[in-house]
Enzyme design. Structure first.
Site, PDB file in Angstrom:
ATOM      1  N   LYS A  27       2.017   0.196  -8.051  1.00 10.24           N
ATOM      2  CA  LYS A  27       0.705   0.129  -7.388  1.00 10.24           C
ATOM      3  C   LYS A  27       0.800   0.609  -5.947  1.00 10.24           C
ATOM      4  O   LYS A  27      -0.012   1.408  -5.485  1.00 10.24           O
ATOM      5  CB  LYS A  27       0.192  -1.318  -7.423  1.00 10.24           C
ATOM      6  CG  LYS A  27      -0.937  -1.594  -6.455  1.00 10.24           C
ATOM      7  CD  LYS A  27      -1.366  -3.045  -6.443  1.00 10.24           C
ATOM      8  CE  LYS A  27      -0.561  -3.965  -5.573  1.00 10.24           C
ATOM      9  NZ  LYS A  27      -0.937  -4.042  -4.163  1.00 10.24           N
ATOM     10  N   ASN A  28       1.811   0.105  -5.227  1.00 14.89           N
ATOM     11  CA  ASN A  28       1.865   0.394  -3.791  1.00 14.89           C
ATOM     12  C   ASN A  28       2.388   1.797  -3.480  1.00 14.89           C
ATOM     13  O   ASN A  28       2.390   2.213  -2.319  1.00 14.89           O
ATOM     14  CB  ASN A  28       2.686  -0.670  -3.065  1.00 14.89           C
ATOM     15  CG  ASN A  28       1.927  -1.985  -2.988  1.00 14.89           C
ATOM     16  OD1 ASN A  28       0.726  -2.028  -3.273  1.00 14.89           O
ATOM     17  ND2 ASN A  28       2.619  -3.053  -2.611  1.00 14.89           N
ATOM     18  N   ARG A  97      -7.165  -3.701  -0.052  1.00 19.50           N
ATOM     19  CA  ARG A  97      -6.862  -3.183   1.277  1.00 19.50           C
ATOM     20  C   ARG A  97      -6.683  -1.665   1.244  1.00 19.50           C
ATOM     21  O   ARG A  97      -6.246  -1.043   2.204  1.00 19.50           O
ATOM     22  CB  ARG A  97      -5.582  -3.833   1.817  1.00 19.50           C
ATOM     23  CG  ARG A  97      -5.704  -5.336   1.986  1.00 19.50           C
ATOM     24  CD  ARG A  97      -4.466  -5.907   2.588  1.00 19.50           C
ATOM     25  NE  ARG A  97      -4.080  -5.232   3.803  1.00 19.50           N
ATOM     26  CZ  ARG A  97      -4.615  -5.436   4.996  1.00 19.50           C
ATOM     27  NH1 ARG A  97      -5.567  -6.324   5.129  1.00 19.50           N
ATOM     28  NH2 ARG A  97      -4.181  -4.770   6.044  1.00 19.50           N
ATOM     29  N   CYS A 121      -5.607  -9.452   0.022  1.00 20.96           N
ATOM     30  CA  CYS A 121      -4.872 -10.698  -0.165  1.00 20.96           C
ATOM     31  C   CYS A 121      -5.166 -11.750   0.895  1.00 20.96           C
ATOM     32  O   CYS A 121      -5.277 -11.427   2.079  1.00 20.96           O
ATOM     33  CB  CYS A 121      -3.383 -10.415  -0.112  1.00 20.96           C
ATOM     34  SG  CYS A 121      -2.733  -9.781  -1.624  1.00 20.96           S
ATOM     35  N   ARG A 126      -3.144  -9.730   8.688  1.00 21.47           N
ATOM     36  CA  ARG A 126      -2.583  -8.425   8.332  1.00 21.47           C
ATOM     37  C   ARG A 126      -3.129  -7.403   9.307  1.00 21.47           C
ATOM     38  O   ARG A 126      -4.181  -6.810   9.102  1.00 21.47           O
ATOM     39  CB  ARG A 126      -2.927  -8.086   6.897  1.00 21.47           C
ATOM     40  CG  ARG A 126      -2.254  -9.052   5.955  1.00 21.47           C
ATOM     41  CD  ARG A 126      -2.434  -8.706   4.519  1.00 21.47           C
ATOM     42  NE  ARG A 126      -1.754  -7.478   4.150  1.00 21.47           N
ATOM     43  CZ  ARG A 126      -1.690  -7.054   2.905  1.00 21.47           C
ATOM     44  NH1 ARG A 126      -2.255  -7.729   1.949  1.00 21.47           N
ATOM     45  NH2 ARG A 126      -1.050  -5.922   2.624  1.00 21.47           N
ATOM     46  N   ILE A 128      -3.613  -4.084  11.746  1.00 20.23           N
ATOM     47  CA  ILE A 128      -3.535  -2.633  11.558  1.00 20.23           C
ATOM     48  C   ILE A 128      -3.477  -1.935  12.919  1.00 20.23           C
ATOM     49  O   ILE A 128      -3.776  -0.759  13.033  1.00 20.23           O
ATOM     50  CB  ILE A 128      -4.731  -2.098  10.729  1.00 20.23           C
ATOM     51  CG1 ILE A 128      -6.064  -2.616  11.287  1.00 20.23           C
ATOM     52  CG2 ILE A 128      -4.594  -2.462   9.258  1.00 20.23           C
ATOM     53  CD1 ILE A 128      -7.260  -1.887  10.756  1.00 20.23           C
ATOM     54  N   ASP A 310       6.847  -9.767  -1.388  1.00 21.77           N
ATOM     55  CA  ASP A 310       6.031  -9.702  -2.605  1.00 21.77           C
ATOM     56  C   ASP A 310       6.694 -10.379  -3.802  1.00 21.77           C
ATOM     57  O   ASP A 310       6.084 -10.480  -4.871  1.00 21.77           O
ATOM     58  CB  ASP A 310       5.700  -8.241  -2.958  1.00 21.77           C
ATOM     59  CG  ASP A 310       4.749  -7.620  -1.961  1.00 21.77           C
ATOM     60  OD1 ASP A 310       4.137  -8.362  -1.177  1.00 21.77           O
ATOM     61  OD2 ASP A 310       4.617  -6.379  -1.959  1.00 21.77           O
ATOM     62  N   ILE A 332       7.383 -12.114   6.864  1.00 25.44           N
ATOM     63  CA  ILE A 332       6.461 -10.974   6.957  1.00 25.44           C
ATOM     64  C   ILE A 332       5.014 -11.428   7.169  1.00 25.44           C
ATOM     65  O   ILE A 332       4.320 -10.911   8.038  1.00 25.44           O
ATOM     66  CB  ILE A 332       6.554 -10.071   5.689  1.00 25.44           C
ATOM     67  CG1 ILE A 332       8.012  -9.715   5.367  1.00 25.44           C
ATOM     68  CG2 ILE A 332       5.693  -8.815   5.846  1.00 25.44           C
ATOM     69  CD1 ILE A 332       8.721  -8.849   6.387  1.00 25.44           C
ATOM     70  N   ARG A 402      -5.293  -7.313 -10.081  1.00 26.55           N
ATOM     71  CA  ARG A 402      -5.263  -6.345  -8.977  1.00 26.55           C
ATOM     72  C   ARG A 402      -3.961  -5.558  -9.003  1.00 26.55           C
ATOM     73  O   ARG A 402      -3.914  -4.414  -8.554  1.00 26.55           O
ATOM     74  CB  ARG A 402      -5.381  -7.066  -7.616  1.00 26.55           C
ATOM     75  CG  ARG A 402      -6.782  -7.556  -7.304  1.00 26.55           C
ATOM     76  CD  ARG A 402      -6.844  -8.147  -5.902  1.00 26.55           C
ATOM     77  NE  ARG A 402      -6.155  -7.295  -4.961  1.00 26.55           N
ATOM     78  CZ  ARG A 402      -5.420  -7.708  -3.945  1.00 26.55           C
ATOM     79  NH1 ARG A 402      -5.297  -9.001  -3.705  1.00 26.55           N
ATOM     80  NH2 ARG A 402      -4.813  -6.853  -3.159  1.00 26.55           N
TER      81      ARG A 402
HETATM   82  N1  EPU Z   1       1.702  -5.412  11.192  1.00 26.44           N
HETATM   83  C1  EPU Z   1       1.277  -5.378  12.507  1.00 26.44           C
HETATM   84  N2  EPU Z   1       0.568  -4.294  12.918  1.00 26.44           N
HETATM   85  C2  EPU Z   1       0.244  -3.241  12.074  1.00 26.44           C
HETATM   86  C3  EPU Z   1       0.706  -3.289  10.751  1.00 26.44           C
HETATM   87  C4  EPU Z   1       1.433  -4.394  10.334  1.00 26.44           C
HETATM   88  O1  EPU Z   1       1.528  -6.295  13.287  1.00 26.44           O
HETATM   89  O2  EPU Z   1      -0.420  -2.299  12.514  1.00 26.44           O
HETATM   90  C5  EPU Z   1       2.457  -6.588  10.713  1.00 26.44           C
HETATM   91  C6  EPU Z   1       1.680  -7.319   9.606  1.00 26.44           C
HETATM   92  O3  EPU Z   1       0.747  -8.239  10.133  1.00 26.44           O
HETATM   93  C7  EPU Z   1       2.782  -7.963   8.830  1.00 26.44           C
HETATM   94  C8  EPU Z   1       3.933  -6.957   8.941  1.00 26.44           C
HETATM   95  O4  EPU Z   1       3.634  -6.144  10.073  1.00 26.44           O
HETATM   96  O5  EPU Z   1       3.184  -9.152   9.471  1.00 26.44           O
HETATM   97  C9  EPU Z   1       4.157  -6.079   7.734  1.00 26.44           C
HETATM   98  O6  EPU Z   1       2.951  -5.507   7.324  1.00 26.44           O
HETATM   99  P1  EPU Z   1       2.851  -4.109   6.606  1.00 26.44           P
HETATM  100  O7  EPU Z   1       1.944  -3.229   7.390  1.00 26.44           O
HETATM  101  O8  EPU Z   1       4.196  -3.578   6.248  1.00 26.44           O
HETATM  102  O9  EPU Z   1       2.090  -4.506   5.254  1.00 26.44           O
HETATM  103  P2  EPU Z   1       1.023  -3.618   4.536  1.00 26.44           P
HETATM  104  O10 EPU Z   1       1.368  -2.201   4.721  1.00 26.44           O
HETATM  105  O11 EPU Z   1      -0.340  -4.080   4.888  1.00 26.44           O
HETATM  106  C10 EPU Z   1       2.302  -3.423   2.268  1.00 26.44           C
HETATM  107  C11 EPU Z   1       2.035  -3.752   0.839  1.00 26.44           C
HETATM  108  C12 EPU Z   1       2.035  -5.255   0.661  1.00 26.44           C
HETATM  109  C13 EPU Z   1       3.391  -5.789   1.092  1.00 26.44           C
HETATM  110  C14 EPU Z   1       3.699  -5.363   2.545  1.00 26.44           C
HETATM  111  C15 EPU Z   1       5.067  -5.767   3.009  1.00 26.44           C
HETATM  112  C16 EPU Z   1       0.656  -1.885   0.157  1.00 26.44           C
HETATM  113  C17 EPU Z   1      -0.689  -1.381  -0.255  1.00 26.44           C
HETATM  114  N3  EPU Z   1       0.737  -3.179   0.470  1.00 26.44           N
HETATM  115  O12 EPU Z   1       1.248  -4.027   3.019  1.00 26.44           O
HETATM  116  O13 EPU Z   1       1.842  -5.507  -0.712  1.00 26.44           O
HETATM  117  O14 EPU Z   1       3.405  -7.196   1.028  1.00 26.44           O
HETATM  118  O15 EPU Z   1       3.584  -3.927   2.643  1.00 26.44           O
HETATM  119  O16 EPU Z   1       6.034  -5.235   2.180  1.00 26.44           O
HETATM  120  O17 EPU Z   1       1.608  -1.128   0.195  1.00 26.44           O
HETATM  121  C18 EPU Z   1       1.197  -6.747  -2.606  1.00 26.44           C
HETATM  122  O18 EPU Z   1       1.389  -5.731  -3.299  1.00 26.44           O
HETATM  123  O19 EPU Z   1       1.034  -7.898  -3.099  1.00 26.44           O
HETATM  124  C19 EPU Z   1       1.172  -6.618  -1.153  1.00 26.44           C
HETATM  125  C20 EPU Z   1       0.618  -7.539  -0.372  1.00 26.44           C
END
Ligand code: EPU
Length: 423
Positions: A27-28, A97, A121, A126, A128, A310, A332, A402
């Protein structure tokens, strides 16, 4: 989609699982890869696309931009000849997301993107901000209203040398996708190393992008003026893989996980060996042997190649069956312990102190009515239901769908007594 939101899963526990289970595409990986079609007006053909809700949402969001195509039998054929609407509305993406992954490529191709703020989630904050910061450094003007992030490039974006303050998976993917169509050489440092980022780079390379540093934390991208369509097979889903591997560890079960990449779940397999599971890996298979006796362990989540957040909830269910006290530190996300409450309802003894869950085993689990609060918590509860005495009813099963393709059907094929009930 509304129909699925009211789905329940009924599990009559304590059935022995045996046989083979095939892992779907990730998925990711598929999410950013589908978003990457925005970077080209060519034709794309994706194989091994998981038939899960988050992917359906992404497909709808692309159609809303003007994409033409079809999604069935794990295949997506899609093209976006012209952007008809540069907007990703809330109605389409509120459960996922996915929308944030559209921001970078849409801005790079179109110079303007209005994207609904990501839902998804309930696992804590989370942010950005690094996605936004990176795009701003490339010259985009970004502002937000209540529901949207609005990005405008008054002039073409320009190349940057950017160090992510923390590793972020979708942040790395977003800036990568913006940079492949941006003139000059962009260097992204402290990038996420997850295999899904590597697979996205593989796709972008076959679209004609110039990228160096795949599978390293420093990625160098020299922008091109245009990119072509391509054919791509999505890598297997390492979180689905890990979930079935854990299912295979419960007493008497004998599962072979197929279409596996053992390296992707190395951190989990190492933990399992430490607690007493015998793991046998082949080229693309993982087989487990266990007598159902596990030692407790202390674990913490970290970015790849560390133990993934995850799989934290699913490992928790397994550790309720270990003899002694295990601890899992979640590094995380700051609210990813909602499964512990539901597992306690089923008879587990788990305390949460700050970012650590303390799992006191071994506790028999008993079937109850519980609620899937997020995607991975739901998977942990299904695992709990499989080993519980009596009937477990998991409400809000939409969360499971999902990200897990046909989980009830796959479990039934392995010998479980699982039913999906639509209301
Ligand atoms: N973070 C920041 N600033 C940012 C981005 C992230 O502070 O601009 C922080 C987040 O708050 C978090 C950490 O960095 O504490 C890691 O977040 P990351 O951005 O890596 O997560 P994500 O990209 O939103 C993806 C997966 C998630 C998975 C995480 C961590 C996708 C679509 N989602 O999320 O998957 O948990 O990486 O590996 O790729 C799931 O599939 O169940 C899922 C939640």
């Amino acid at each position: 989609m509304v129909k699925i939101k009211n789905t329940k899963i009924l599990i009559n526990g304590k059935k022995r699982l045996s046989g083979h289970v095939r892992i779907a595409g990730a998925k990711n990986a598929a999410l950013p890869e589908l978003a990457a079609i925005i970077l080209s007006n060519g034709e794309f053909h994706f194989r091994d696309v998981p038939e899960v809700e988050d992917i359906r949402v992404m497909f709808q969001a692309l159609k809303n931009l003007g994409a033409e195509g079809e999604f069935h039998s794990n295949t997506v054929k899609i093209t976006l000849p012209e952007i008809k609407s540069p907007v990703v509305p809330k109605e389409i993406v509120e459960t996922s997301r996915a929308s944030i992954l559209i921001l970078g490529p849409l801005l790079a191709r179109n110079g303007y993107a209005k994207v609904s703020k990501p839902g998804g989630c309930a696992i804590g904050e989370r942010k950005i901000n690094f996605h936004i910061q990176g795009l701003q450094k490339m010259g985009a003007e970004i502002h937000e209203d209540d529901q949207h992030i609005i990005a405008t490039a008054h002039k073409p974006l320009h190349a940057i040398d950017y160090t992510f303050p923390n590793k972020t998976v979708t942040g790395t993917e977003n800036l990568l996708m913006a940079a492949v169509l941006t003139e000059g050489t962009t260097i992204l440092r402290n990038c996420a190393l997850e295999p899904e980022v590597g697979d996205l780079i593989q796709l972008l390379l076959s679209m004609g992008a110039d990228i160096k540093g795949k599978d390293t934390d420093t990625i160098t991208i020299t922008g091109k003026t245009s990119l072509n369509g391509t054919v791509h097979r999505v890598i297997p889903d390492r979180i689905e893989m890990g979930t079935y591997v854990i299912a295979g560890c419960f007493q008497d079960n004998e599962i072979v996980v197929e279409n596996a990449v053992p390296e992707y779940v190395h951190s989990l397999l190492k933990i399992l060996e430490e607690i007493g599971v015998y793991v046998e890996t082949g080229k693309d298979t993982i087989k487990l042997k266990t007598n159902g006796v596990f030692k407790p362990i202390d674990v913490e989540t970290s970015p790849y190649p560390g133990f993934p957040t995850d799989l934290q909830a699913q490992l928790t269910t397994l550790l309720t069956q270990a003899d002694g006290i295990s601890r899992i530190k979640e590094n995380i996300f700051n609210n990813r312990f909602q499964h512990t409450h539901e597992l306690n309802t089923m008879g587990a003894n788990i305390e949460v102190e700050g970012d650590i869950s303390i799992i006191k085993g071994k506790t028999p689990l008993i079937g109850k009515t519980i609620r899937g609060t997020d995607l991975r918590a739901s998977a942990a509860l299904v695992l709990g239901g499989l080993i519980a005495e009596g009937q477990t009813i998991m409400e809000n099963a939409y969360q499971l769908f999902r990200g897990y393709e046909n989980m009830p059907r796959k479990l039934v094929q392995l010998g479980a007594d699982v039913k999906q009930i639509e209301e």
